[in-house]
Design an enzyme around this catalytic site. Structure first.
Site, PDB file in Angstrom:
ATOM      1  N   ARG A  41      12.959 -11.302 -25.898  1.00  0.00           N
ATOM      2  CA  ARG A  41      13.662 -12.556 -26.209  1.00  0.00           C
ATOM      3  C   ARG A  41      12.667 -13.658 -26.546  1.00  0.00           C
ATOM      4  NH1 ARG A  41      16.456 -16.769 -22.986  1.00  0.00           N
ATOM      5  NH2 ARG A  41      18.348 -17.457 -24.080  1.00  0.00           N
ATOM      6  N   ILE A  67      19.929 -21.001 -28.517  1.00  0.00           N
ATOM      7  CA  ILE A  67      20.025 -19.553 -28.346  1.00  0.00           C
ATOM      8  C   ILE A  67      20.919 -19.383 -27.122  1.00  0.00           C
ATOM      9  CG2 ILE A  67      17.834 -19.519 -27.020  1.00  0.00           C
ATOM     10  CD1 ILE A  67      17.328 -16.684 -28.016  1.00  0.00           C
ATOM     11  N   SER A  68      21.938 -18.522 -27.211  1.00  0.00           N
ATOM     12  CA  SER A  68      22.907 -18.387 -26.109  1.00  0.00           C
ATOM     13  C   SER A  68      22.224 -17.889 -24.842  1.00  0.00           C
ATOM     14  CB  SER A  68      24.014 -17.401 -26.486  1.00  0.00           C
ATOM     15  OG  SER A  68      24.650 -17.773 -27.679  1.00  0.00           O
ATOM     16  N   GLN A  69      22.854 -18.190 -23.713  1.00  0.00           N
ATOM     17  CA  GLN A  69      22.404 -17.668 -22.420  1.00  0.00           C
ATOM     18  C   GLN A  69      22.431 -16.137 -22.459  1.00  0.00           C
ATOM     19  OE1 GLN A  69      24.795 -19.207 -19.248  1.00  0.00           O
ATOM     20  NE2 GLN A  69      23.933 -17.823 -17.714  1.00  0.00           N
TER      21      GLN A  69
END
Ligand code: SAH
Length: 217
Positions: A41, A67-69
């Site tokens: 990530r 950026i999403s969790q």
């Protein structure tokens, strides 16, 4: 901006812990967990912020977007029930992280982003990581009629309602995953289309996304 694609033992270790956290929060699909353990990530972060990459938190990626969790990425990916070879449309490429997870799970991913610098960045990093994701610059509200129908569709921004073109572009037997809500908080919904084209919508709890914006320009 040059992207540093170096994955150290420390990052791999942090990633293992993150996947453990996500598992404890209730994600059980082994393919989702495997993909999340595989994809670095931190490749999607600017070098000065890499230390935040393995926290279970959303993070700014520029242009007012996030950026999403990781838990949210895992939750949406699990709801999609991806099978290898599925043609998947993602609306809201953002960093490209979610797209890389789906590609790692064996999906053929088509992803649309409406903010040019984010589109350009994602278009650069995904092939460098070895994922042949097709990234498009445009308005995801309209989907990608030229490439439809899709087995799966995922929307990664909060939508005021379910865009009709996306329902149309879903194959019979397909699943659309979308956070729906007009304010800051949305309800995660799945829309399943049966072989006769009948749709069934199911709710899956509340989430917080940046808004899906309509192209008015
Ligand atoms: N999936 C992303 C999360 C992105 S946040 C990731 O893994 O990083 C949501 C993204 O949706 C933002 O980048 C935003 O610019 C984009 N977006 C918002 N409205 C859109 C629209 N109408 N069409 C395409 N992308 C849109």
């Amino acid at each position: 901006m040059p992207v540093n694609l170096e994955d150290s033992f420390r990052h791999k270790g942090l990633r293992k812990q993150l996947v453990e956290t996500i598992r404890r929060k209730g994600i059980s699909d082994p393919e989702v967990l495997r993909a999340m353990e595989t994809i670095p990530r931190h490749f999607f972060f600017d070098s000065s912020f890499i230390s935040f990459a393995y926290e279970d938190q959303p993070f700014p990626i520029g242009e007012g977007q996030t950026i999403s969790q990781p838990y949210t990425v895992a939750f949406q990916s699990e709801l999609l029930r991806i099978k290898k070879g599925d043609k998947v449309l993602e609306v809201g490429t953002g960093s490209g992280y979610q797209a890389s997870i789906l590609a790692e799970m064996g999906a053929k991913v088509f992803s649309i982003e409406r903010i040019k610098p984010l589109y350009l960045k994602a278009k650069e990093i995904l092939p460098k990581m070895g994922y042949p994701v097709k990234v498009f610059y445009g308005d995801g509200y309209k989907g990608l009629p030229g490439f439809a129908p899709f087995h799966r569709i995922i929307v990664t921004a909060g939508a005021p309602d379910i865009p009709e073109p996306l329902i149309e572009q879903l194959k019979p037997g397909g699943i659309l995953v979308i956070p729906v809500g007009k304010g800051d908080i949305q309800i995660m919904k799945t829309l399943e289309k049966d072989d006769n084209g009948q749709v069934r919508i199911t709710d899956h709890g509340t989430f917080r996304f940046v808004p899906l914006l309509e192209n008015r320009s």
